[in-house]
Design a protein around this motif. Structure first.
Motif, PDB file in Angstrom:
ATOM      1  N   TYR A 220      12.941  10.603 -52.590  1.00 51.69           N
ATOM      2  CA  TYR A 220      12.101  11.526 -52.034  1.00 51.69           C
ATOM      3  C   TYR A 220      11.295  11.704 -53.450  1.00 51.69           C
ATOM      4  CZ  TYR A 220       9.471  15.624 -51.005  1.00 51.69           C
ATOM      5  OH  TYR A 220       8.630  16.553 -50.694  1.00 51.69           O
TER       6      TYR A 220
ATOM      7  N   ARG B 151       5.106   7.909 -54.967  1.00 52.66           N
ATOM      8  CA  ARG B 151       5.173   6.443 -54.603  1.00 52.66           C
ATOM      9  C   ARG B 151       6.125   5.547 -55.292  1.00 52.66           C
ATOM     10  NH1 ARG B 151       1.965   1.760 -55.038  1.00 52.66           N
ATOM     11  NH2 ARG B 151       1.604   0.559 -53.483  1.00 52.66           N
TER      12      ARG B 151
ATOM     13  N   ASN C 169       9.755   9.535 -48.874  1.00 47.73           N
ATOM     14  CA  ASN C 169       8.514  10.157 -48.242  1.00 47.73           C
ATOM     15  C   ASN C 169       8.106   8.974 -47.121  1.00 47.73           C
ATOM     16  OD1 ASN C 169       6.120  11.266 -47.765  1.00 47.73           O
ATOM     17  ND2 ASN C 169       5.497  11.458 -49.952  1.00 47.73           N
TER      18      ASN C 169
ATOM     19  N   TRP D 222       6.293   9.889 -44.575  1.00 53.63           N
ATOM     20  CA  TRP D 222       4.770  10.271 -44.077  1.00 53.63           C
ATOM     21  C   TRP D 222       3.932   9.083 -44.929  1.00 53.63           C
ATOM     22  CZ3 TRP D 222       4.236  13.180 -40.106  1.00 53.63           C
ATOM     23  CH2 TRP D 222       5.385  14.365 -39.812  1.00 53.63           C
ATOM     24  N   THR D 223       4.186   8.966 -46.149  1.00 54.92           N
ATOM     25  CA  THR D 223       3.246   8.180 -46.865  1.00 54.92           C
ATOM     26  C   THR D 223       3.528   6.591 -46.649  1.00 54.92           C
ATOM     27  OG1 THR D 223       3.292   9.577 -48.954  1.00 54.92           O
ATOM     28  CG2 THR D 223       2.639   7.162 -49.275  1.00 54.92           C
TER      29      THR D 223
ATOM     30  N   SER E  59      10.986  14.861 -44.663  1.00 57.70           N
ATOM     31  CA  SER E  59      10.550  15.988 -45.285  1.00 57.70           C
ATOM     32  C   SER E  59       9.238  16.559 -44.618  1.00 57.70           C
ATOM     33  CB  SER E  59      10.131  15.571 -46.871  1.00 57.70           C
ATOM     34  OG  SER E  59       9.096  14.708 -46.616  1.00 57.70           O
TER      35      SER E  59
ATOM     36  N   ARG F  38       5.627  17.586 -43.594  1.00 55.42           N
ATOM     37  CA  ARG F  38       4.303  16.599 -43.945  1.00 55.42           C
ATOM     38  C   ARG F  38       3.291  17.153 -45.071  1.00 55.42           C
ATOM     39  NH1 ARG F  38       1.250  15.458 -38.202  1.00 55.42           N
ATOM     40  NH2 ARG F  38       1.365  17.651 -38.474  1.00 55.42           N
TER      41      ARG F  38
END
Length: 523
Positions: free
Chosen positions: A385, A388, A417, A419-420, A452, A454
């Motif tokens: 987490y 990038r 992550n 969402w990314t 996690s 957003r």
């Protein structure tokens, strides 16, 4: 005919009488005899599973310090305590006096097996005047050194009582550490047995054989010590001789310790000094029967060469847990499509390892050849987490796992992550971040994806797009039996319309035994 006394009454009647008394009167009445003492203290501290044997003192306590210490003094006098848990919250000088009180009482104990002690130092009053603040700090620092010395004497007493589990440290929210981390002690530990050069050349000639007792640079005189579980958090490492004292404590219990937990967060703001501390600890510690190692620190400061030396000497490890205390600030110049994982040209062989819970850059380093891990791991938890670049490390780790066709995992937890990742997959980016399709798929019993909240940069990503990303990941990377999607924190709601995502995944992979998602919130 002799007179009937209070001790002749049934225990249930005495409990009923004692429950109506105030704490002060209860302790006063408990001084009549040992039998009444036990019953009074059970009412004072709460019922225990030991029947009429008062053996355990779990916090929290609801009494004033004066009443509490009165009760502890009476209870320790019974000499039957097997488990003691206590939290000290006061100024450095007052905490030192409390430790002195406990040390004198602990010398009488005979059956102590578990001792858990937390020390939280209250922040001194602040002042706008600089000279007043400096004087407060000097006084606090002198009291802190005395506190550390008293703590070390208490630790000596506890360990000498053949205690099997020992936890000493500070809560994570402690605002002030009243002493300093000694640079001279760090240098002494580093220079005592220099790891650079000769030890590695000598170890290499052993061809991974640990049969020689010379591999342990410390003494193993552990007569009378039965310490199996040792936890040292923060405070014990401070003071003018804190590091040397703790290394000596571990040396005396070297043959018995099976679990070691270290927490170095909050000791210093200096990254250089903290890195040197980790190097000195790994250079000195050798516990032949160590099964589980837990470390909480700033993981981006971990010196890989010293970690390799530590792991090389502990081939019986079954679990490695390394927790990141905080993430560094990563500048945009650090972003790239390749990550640099240092290569240590020496073998690390851990045949008994079955649990790994580490940040991804450390796991990727462990999995890189020529290190040797068992092909079947019961549990792998990868913490990726953050920015990038952590996703790139996660991709590198998964590629290393897929590269070994024999590797299997009972459960695999991926904290990233997502969402990314979902946004990039929807834009046809990072499709091969976990390896090309020609690599063999990784066999996993249960795949757990940690989600996690957003971020604002991914506000356009909904449950449908996230489900498509997870489907792409499972289809091209894994062979799984069960899938779970959980929030990072218990009770945290990070996703709306999760039922649609679960139905989509089930419809795409009908052979899955179960698909669970516990991330829903009500809109």
């Amino acid at each position: 005919m002799s007179a009937v006394t209070l001790s002749d009454l049934p225990a249930e009647v005495i409990y009923k009488i004692f429950s109506e008394l105030d704490p002060g009167s209860l302790l006063t009445l408990g001084e009549l005899d040992r039998y009444i003492n036990r019953l009074a203290l059970q009412v004072f501290f709460g019922a225990t599973k030991g029947g009429t044997q008062l053996e355990k003192f779990p916090p929290p306590f609801q009494y004033s310090p004066q009443l509490l210490y009165h009760g502890l003094r009476m209870a320790i006098g019974l000499e039957q305590i097997t488990r003691f848990e206590f939290c000290i919250l006061d100024s450095p000088d007052a905490a030192r006096r409390q430790l002195h009180f406990l040390r004198l009482r602990f010398q009488r104990l005979r059956a102590l097996k578990v001792c858990c002690l937390w020390v939280k130092i209250q922040r001194p009053p602040d002042s706008k005047e600089k000279y007043v603040r400096d004087e407060i700090w000097r006084v606090n620092n002198r009291s802190g050194d005395s506190l550390i010395l008293e703590l070390q004497e208490l630790m000596d007493v506890v360990v000498s009582k053949e205690c099997e589990k020992f936890l000493i440290g500070i809560p994570s929210s402690n605002p002030l550490l009243p002493s300093r981390l000694s640079s001279s002690q760090i240098r002494a530990a580093l220079l005592k047995h220099s790891m650079v050069g000769a030890p590695w050349r000598w170890a290499k000639s052993l061809a991974l054989s640990l049969g020689s007792s010379n591999l342990n640079p410390t003494s193993t005189n552990t007569q009378g010590l039965e310490l199996k579980d040792c936890t040292l958090c923060g405070l014990p490492f401070l003071g003018p001789n804190g590091i040397a004292f703790n290394l000596n404590l571990l040396e005396r219990s070297a043959n018995s310790i099976q679990r070691l937990e270290l927490n170095t967060e909050g000791l210093t703001r200096s990254n250089t000094k903290l890195k040197a501390l980790l190097s000195s600890l790994w250079n000195e510690i050798h516990l032949p029967n160590l099964k589980q190692f837990v470390l909480t620190t700033r993981t981006w400061l971990i010196p890989y060469s010293y970690l390799a030396w530590f792991l090389f000497r502990h081939q019986n490890l079954a679990s490695i847990y390394i927790v990141n205390a905080a993430y560094p600030t990563i500048e945009s110049t650090d972003l790239s499509n390749s990550v640099d994982i240092p290569l240590i040209p020496h073998h690390i062989h851990l045949p008994a390892l079955n649990c790994i819970r580490c940040p991804v850059h450390i796991t990727a380093w462990l999995l890189r050849k020529p290190h040797k891990l068992p092909p079947t791991l019961r549990h792998i938890h990868l913490n990726a987490y953050g920015h990038r670049i952590h996703l790139l490390y996660l991709g590198r780790t998964i590629r290393e796992l897929r590269g070994n066709t024999m590797t299997q995992a009972g459960s695999l937890v991926l904290d990233a992550n997502w969402w990314t990742y979902a946004r990039n997959v929807s834009h046809q980016k990072d499709l091969d971040i976990f390896g090309p399709g020609k690599l063999p798929k990784l066999k996993v019993g249960k795949l757990v994806l940690i989600l996690s909240p957003r971020p604002t940069s991914c506000s356009e990503i909904d449950a449908t797009i996230l489900a498509d990303a997870f489907i792409y990941l499972i289809r091209h990377v894994f062979v799984v039996d069960e899938v779970e999607i959980n929030p990072r924190s218990t009770g945290q709601h990070v996703l709306s319309n999760s039922r649609t995502m679960v139905r989509t995944i089930k419809r795409t992979f009908p052979t899955l035994q179960s698909v669970k998602c516990d991330c829903t919130f009500s809109c």
